[in-house]
Design a protein around this motif. Sequence first.
Motif, PDB file in Angstrom:
ATOM      1  N   ASP A 242       0.840  -1.241  -0.060  1.00 20.52           N
ATOM      2  CA  ASP A 242       0.129  -0.049  -0.019  1.00 20.52           C
ATOM      3  C   ASP A 242       0.781   1.209  -0.115  1.00 20.52           C
ATOM      4  O   ASP A 242       0.521   2.160  -0.564  1.00 20.52           O
ATOM      5  N   LYS A 243       1.967   1.302   0.815  1.00 15.98           N
ATOM      6  CA  LYS A 243       2.922   2.334   0.849  1.00 15.98           C
ATOM      7  C   LYS A 243       3.458   2.572  -0.649  1.00 15.98           C
ATOM      8  O   LYS A 243       3.284   3.811  -0.988  1.00 15.98           O
ATOM      9  N   ALA A 244       3.808   1.510  -1.279  1.00 13.33           N
ATOM     10  CA  ALA A 244       4.440   1.517  -2.830  1.00 13.33           C
ATOM     11  C   ALA A 244       3.239   2.292  -3.760  1.00 13.33           C
ATOM     12  O   ALA A 244       3.507   2.870  -4.663  1.00 13.33           O
ATOM     13  N   ALA A 245       2.168   1.574  -3.442  1.00 10.67           N
ATOM     14  CA  ALA A 245       0.898   2.072  -4.306  1.00 10.67           C
ATOM     15  C   ALA A 245       0.504   3.409  -3.922  1.00 10.67           C
ATOM     16  O   ALA A 245      -0.581   3.715  -4.468  1.00 10.67           O
ATOM     17  N   ARG A 246       0.828   3.991  -2.944  1.00  8.31           N
ATOM     18  CA  ARG A 246       0.626   5.311  -2.482  1.00  8.31           C
ATOM     19  C   ARG A 246      -0.744   5.450  -1.940  1.00  8.31           C
ATOM     20  O   ARG A 246      -1.553   6.381  -2.149  1.00  8.31           O
ATOM     21  N   VAL A 247      -1.612   4.341  -1.297  1.00  7.04           N
ATOM     22  CA  VAL A 247      -2.619   4.338  -0.590  1.00  7.04           C
ATOM     23  C   VAL A 247      -2.548   3.945   0.807  1.00  7.04           C
ATOM     24  O   VAL A 247      -3.372   3.459   1.557  1.00  7.04           O
ATOM     25  N   GLY A 248      -1.223   3.717   1.186  1.00  7.63           N
ATOM     26  CA  GLY A 248      -0.923   3.575   2.535  1.00  7.63           C
ATOM     27  C   GLY A 248      -1.393   4.984   3.469  1.00  7.63           C
ATOM     28  O   GLY A 248      -1.660   6.003   2.934  1.00  7.63           O
ATOM     29  N   ILE A 249      -1.536   4.643   4.957  1.00  5.87           N
ATOM     30  CA  ILE A 249      -2.135   5.708   5.772  1.00  5.87           C
ATOM     31  C   ILE A 249      -0.966   5.585   6.709  1.00  5.87           C
ATOM     32  O   ILE A 249      -0.468   4.711   7.347  1.00  5.87           O
ATOM     33  N   ARG A 250      -0.598   6.967   7.005  1.00  3.39           N
ATOM     34  CA  ARG A 250       0.668   7.263   7.957  1.00  3.39           C
ATOM     35  C   ARG A 250       0.138   7.647   9.233  1.00  3.39           C
ATOM     36  O   ARG A 250      -0.915   8.088   9.535  1.00  3.39           O
ATOM     37  N   VAL A 251       1.192   7.431  10.242  1.00  5.03           N
ATOM     38  CA  VAL A 251       0.652   7.685  11.740  1.00  5.03           C
ATOM     39  C   VAL A 251       0.134   9.310  11.701  1.00  5.03           C
ATOM     40  O   VAL A 251      -0.728   9.468  12.217  1.00  5.03           O
ATOM     41  N   GLN A 252       0.660  10.152  10.846  1.00  5.02           N
ATOM     42  CA  GLN A 252       0.342  11.335  11.020  1.00  5.02           C
ATOM     43  C   GLN A 252      -0.948  11.756  10.512  1.00  5.02           C
ATOM     44  O   GLN A 252      -1.627  12.699  10.978  1.00  5.02           O
ATOM     45  N   ASP A 253      -1.446  10.885   9.924  1.00  5.69           N
ATOM     46  CA  ASP A 253      -3.041  10.846   9.349  1.00  5.69           C
ATOM     47  C   ASP A 253      -3.823  10.766  10.458  1.00  5.69           C
ATOM     48  O   ASP A 253      -4.970  11.214  10.310  1.00  5.69           O
ATOM     49  N   LEU A 254      -3.298  10.003  11.439  1.00  9.22           N
ATOM     50  CA  LEU A 254      -4.371   9.856  12.560  1.00  9.22           C
ATOM     51  C   LEU A 254      -4.665  11.189  13.272  1.00  9.22           C
ATOM     52  O   LEU A 254      -5.719  11.271  13.962  1.00  9.22           O
ATOM     53  N   TYR A 255      -4.033  12.154  13.088  1.00  8.53           N
ATOM     54  CA  TYR A 255      -3.971  13.693  13.485  1.00  8.53           C
ATOM     55  C   TYR A 255      -4.889  14.347  12.796  1.00  8.53           C
ATOM     56  O   TYR A 255      -4.997  15.647  12.870  1.00  8.53           O
ATOM     57  N   ASP A 256      -5.499  13.979  11.494  1.00  7.85           N
ATOM     58  CA  ASP A 256      -6.278  14.834  10.778  1.00  7.85           C
ATOM     59  C   ASP A 256      -7.313  13.965  10.581  1.00  7.85           C
ATOM     60  O   ASP A 256      -7.537  13.079   9.625  1.00  7.85           O
ATOM     61  N   GLU A 257      -8.490  13.964  11.494  1.00 11.77           N
ATOM     62  CA  GLU A 257      -9.615  12.923  11.085  1.00 11.77           C
ATOM     63  C   GLU A 257     -10.314  12.973   9.773  1.00 11.77           C
ATOM     64  O   GLU A 257     -10.420  11.862   9.037  1.00 11.77           O
ATOM     65  N   LYS A 258     -10.403  14.266   9.112  1.00  6.83           N
ATOM     66  CA  LYS A 258     -11.051  14.179   7.831  1.00  6.83           C
ATOM     67  C   LYS A 258     -10.096  13.352   6.831  1.00  6.83           C
ATOM     68  O   LYS A 258     -10.510  12.627   6.132  1.00  6.83           O
ATOM     69  N   ILE A 259      -8.760  13.716   6.749  1.00  6.47           N
ATOM     70  CA  ILE A 259      -7.892  12.884   5.897  1.00  6.47           C
ATOM     71  C   ILE A 259      -7.759  11.643   5.989  1.00  6.47           C
ATOM     72  O   ILE A 259      -7.886  10.675   5.164  1.00  6.47           O
ATOM     73  N   PHE A 260      -7.888  11.097   7.564  1.00 12.04           N
ATOM     74  CA  PHE A 260      -7.630   9.879   7.890  1.00 12.04           C
ATOM     75  C   PHE A 260      -8.991   8.819   7.227  1.00 12.04           C
ATOM     76  O   PHE A 260      -8.778   8.002   6.520  1.00 12.04           O
ATOM     77  N   VAL A 261     -10.064   9.409   7.474  1.00 11.25           N
ATOM     78  CA  VAL A 261     -11.417   8.693   6.956  1.00 11.25           C
ATOM     79  C   VAL A 261     -11.372   8.652   5.519  1.00 11.25           C
ATOM     80  O   VAL A 261     -11.755   7.624   4.739  1.00 11.25           O
ATOM     81  N   GLU A 262     -11.092   9.917   4.638  1.00 12.99           N
ATOM     82  CA  GLU A 262     -10.861   9.963   3.462  1.00 12.99           C
ATOM     83  C   GLU A 262     -10.202   8.558   2.772  1.00 12.99           C
ATOM     84  O   GLU A 262     -10.370   8.202   1.867  1.00 12.99           O
ATOM     85  N   LYS A 263      -8.855   8.761   3.187  1.00 14.61           N
ATOM     86  CA  LYS A 263      -7.791   7.840   2.676  1.00 14.61           C
ATOM     87  C   LYS A 263      -8.192   6.391   3.136  1.00 14.61           C
ATOM     88  O   LYS A 263      -8.087   5.235   2.217  1.00 14.61           O
ATOM     89  N   LEU A 264      -9.003   6.134   4.112  1.00 21.70           N
ATOM     90  CA  LEU A 264      -9.299   4.707   4.619  1.00 21.70           C
ATOM     91  C   LEU A 264     -10.245   4.255   3.718  1.00 21.70           C
ATOM     92  O   LEU A 264     -10.472   3.285   3.387  1.00 21.70           O
ATOM     93  N   ARG A 265     -11.438   5.440   3.176  1.00 24.54           N
ATOM     94  CA  ARG A 265     -12.415   5.101   2.289  1.00 24.54           C
ATOM     95  C   ARG A 265     -12.075   4.591   1.024  1.00 24.54           C
ATOM     96  O   ARG A 265     -12.246   3.826   0.421  1.00 24.54           O
ATOM     97  N   ILE A 266     -10.925   5.388   0.546  1.00 24.30           N
ATOM     98  CA  ILE A 266     -10.411   4.947  -0.656  1.00 24.30           C
ATOM     99  C   ILE A 266      -9.762   3.676  -0.559  1.00 24.30           C
ATOM    100  O   ILE A 266     -10.066   2.811  -1.564  1.00 24.30           O
ATOM    101  N   VAL A 267      -8.783   3.326   0.258  1.00 25.10           N
ATOM    102  CA  VAL A 267      -8.172   1.998   0.215  1.00 25.10           C
ATOM    103  C   VAL A 267      -9.194   0.908   0.381  1.00 25.10           C
ATOM    104  O   VAL A 267      -9.130  -0.218  -0.116  1.00 25.10           O
ATOM    105  N   LEU A 268     -10.182   1.331   1.261  1.00 24.18           N
ATOM    106  CA  LEU A 268     -11.001   0.079   1.390  1.00 24.18           C
ATOM    107  C   LEU A 268     -12.054  -0.185   0.325  1.00 24.18           C
ATOM    108  O   LEU A 268     -12.440  -1.260  -0.058  1.00 24.18           O
ATOM    109  N   ARG A 269     -12.303   0.794  -0.545  1.00 24.37           N
ATOM    110  CA  ARG A 269     -12.963   0.478  -1.733  1.00 24.37           C
ATOM    111  C   ARG A 269     -12.407  -0.556  -2.446  1.00 24.37           C
ATOM    112  O   ARG A 269     -13.109  -1.452  -2.924  1.00 24.37           O
TER     113      ARG A 269
END
Length: 456
Positions: A168-195
């Motif tokens: 996922d990191k290489a495919a650029r759909v990974g979620i980083r530790v820092q994303d935890l601290y921006d709820e909107k970004i976290f949920v958006e990224k999670l939604r993209i990768v889970l799709r």
Amino acid sequence: MAQRLSEGGPVRRFRAARAVQTTKEREGREMPATIVVGTQWGDEGKGRFVDLFSKEMSMVVRYQGGHNAGHTIVVDGESFALQLIPSGILYPHITPVIGNGVVVDPKVMLAEIAMLESRGVNCDKLRLSGNAHLIFPYHQLLDRMTERWLGRNKLGTTKRGIGPAYADKAARVGIRVQDLYDEKIFVEKLRIVLRETNAVLAKVYNQLPVDEDEIVEAYLGTYRDAIAPYVTDTVNLVHESLEAGEHVLFEGAQATFLDLDHGTYPYVTSSNPVAGGATVGSGIGPRHVDRVVGVGKAYLTRVGSGPFPTELFDDLGDRIVDIGHEYGVNTKRRRRPGWFDAVMMRHAVRLNSLSELAITKLDVLDSFDTIKVCVAYELDGERIERMPDNQSVIHKCTPIYEELPGWKTDVSASTEPHHLPANARSYIEFLAEQCGVPISLLGVGPSRDQYVQLAS
Ligand code: IMP
């Protein structure tokens, strides 16, 4: 048949080992960085040497891998098995750092902190890179599914989700530790990768989809705040330490022949354990590094699938497994045993620009009548001295051995080179000569104090 060692070569190499610089000699340098790297297929006992060097270090940095590692350190008879947190944690003066190149399961990290603190180890100084990628339950599910899918071609992974997280990191759909601290970004990224991930899980692997809300609840509801005190900009933290002239140790997990680029691909892990990985995985440049210590066992083991030219399938192999307790620290899997392979080690010396080698578990060979060392391979009548870059050759070649006499003496109480029996010294001298690198340290038992320093 037992070979006699000639006086010249090995002895000369042994003396060279004694000329290795000590930390004191290097103290004049501005940025003393040491890398400790596994030279075989992992489980070499790196943790105990990281622990040993920690006395002189201010910081210990993990630069790749995740909780697929298993580092055991025995302190005052008490055994600590660490998966994710750098081994330096056991010293109060050390700042242990989990670098940007590591993949982190926060649940495992918190459990490890709780385990350490319950045993009196303070973890307040632990630092975690905001750029490290997170491991999610779907990574672990995918790891299990892909292994099952591969059937008899499976890699034998630790099933900790390491490969899928790096994918996922290489495919650029990974979620980083820092994303935890921006709820909107976290949920958006999670939604993209889970799709995509949920479609794969359902349509390819016939699995139930992963529940987005459950992940949000655990990662934002629990882990985010619990790991917050540790999260920081570790790149600048490491540089500030180096610039202050402090000693920083970079702790490799897994090992050279499990390296994604240089190992026995595809039977490898998904990161770069080689010394070069320390620069990428922590944000330092190659010129910061002045010492690379390779750690290798006095024999060889491997867990999981993949080629292993010196593998032993007989009673001798069983003896190595029994005496050496060769079972995974975390996974409990039986490790595959074999003789020391100098062809591999010569390649590890090159790949990591090793300045020295630390050999572990010498005591495991105490009872053997003779001990074999692979000095070259043979294929179709041709002698091969260098590690073949063609995987099929590695699968097909057979080892050419030299057989050395055993020492038939308990070496576990040795603390000085002169305590070692002559045949044990000869064995070590032979390895150093064959591998073209000084051997500076020998492990002769699992405890912190059970080692012999050859370089003074
Ligand atoms: P993964 O790292 O879980 O993806 O597993 C890939 C390969 O690396 C498998 O053969 C594992 O057995 C091996 N491996 C991963 N971590 C370790 C380790 O700490 N020691 C030894 N082998 C490991």
